[in-house]
Scaffold this active site. Sequence first.
Site, PDB file in Angstrom:
ATOM      1  N   ASP A  14     -16.396 -59.788 -21.628  1.00 49.32           N
ATOM      2  CA  ASP A  14     -16.342 -59.108 -22.830  1.00 49.32           C
ATOM      3  C   ASP A  14     -15.290 -58.828 -24.022  1.00 49.32           C
ATOM      4  O   ASP A  14     -14.980 -57.865 -23.991  1.00 49.32           O
ATOM      5  CB  ASP A  14     -16.263 -57.784 -22.110  1.00 49.32           C
ATOM      6  N   LYS A 114     -24.207 -57.746 -19.837  1.00 54.38           N
ATOM      7  CA  LYS A 114     -24.503 -56.826 -18.347  1.00 54.38           C
ATOM      8  C   LYS A 114     -23.844 -54.966 -19.125  1.00 54.38           C
ATOM      9  O   LYS A 114     -23.396 -54.920 -19.681  1.00 54.38           O
ATOM     10  CB  LYS A 114     -23.120 -57.680 -17.612  1.00 54.38           C
ATOM     11  N   CYS A 163     -12.706 -55.472 -15.965  1.00 52.19           N
ATOM     12  CA  CYS A 163     -13.586 -56.496 -16.269  1.00 52.19           C
ATOM     13  C   CYS A 163     -13.941 -58.031 -15.503  1.00 52.19           C
ATOM     14  O   CYS A 163     -14.070 -58.738 -14.282  1.00 52.19           O
ATOM     15  CB  CYS A 163     -14.514 -56.267 -17.132  1.00 52.19           C
TER      16      CYS A 163
END
Length: 208
Positions: A14, A114, A163
């Site tokens: 990310d 995601k 994450c």
Amino acid sequence: MSRYPADVALVVIDLQPDFMPGGALACVDGDAIVPDIAALLAERRYGTVVATQDWHPADHASFASQHPGHLPFEAILLHAQPQTLWPDHCVQGSAGAALHPGVDWTVADLILRKGTRRAVDSYSAFRENHGPDGTRPATGLAGWLHERGIREVHVCGLARDYCVLWSAQDAVKSGFRVKFHWDLTRPVTDANDGMVREALAKAKIAVI
């Protein structure tokens, strides 16, 4: 710099503007890791590189805006599990959801989006958070890596305390040796760093 063995993969989590200063859900100094991650990829030290991309519908269930009376960073129960409510972030197609332009992503073998299902959050690259049926569905990444002969996974990116941590923990559960590029991660809040280090030690994840 020497290359890692062919059975070692890098997963970049990310690395998106919304998780950086000025973004909707900024991590502490989140932009500071971009040059070093860009350099790491440019060195081609990893034969397999995966990038994940948070990619939410505008009405995602993790957004505080979808829960009247609640504010960002409050915790609620979602599908009978604790859920932090977030500011709207990484909305599909928005500038903040793009992979950071300071990195040459053409070296990535796979870009995994995601958090695409409205009702289910997805911190980890390997499994979504708990859904309505109480399970954590697999993203398919573990199978993809196993079929490529990967035995060890290194992780970096954002955010360290959510994450990246969850991805590292799920990688262990998926049968991989795991290493954590601590200096190539940044947290939502550095108050969580002690918790992250304890969690890594408990899972026997090496910090590099």
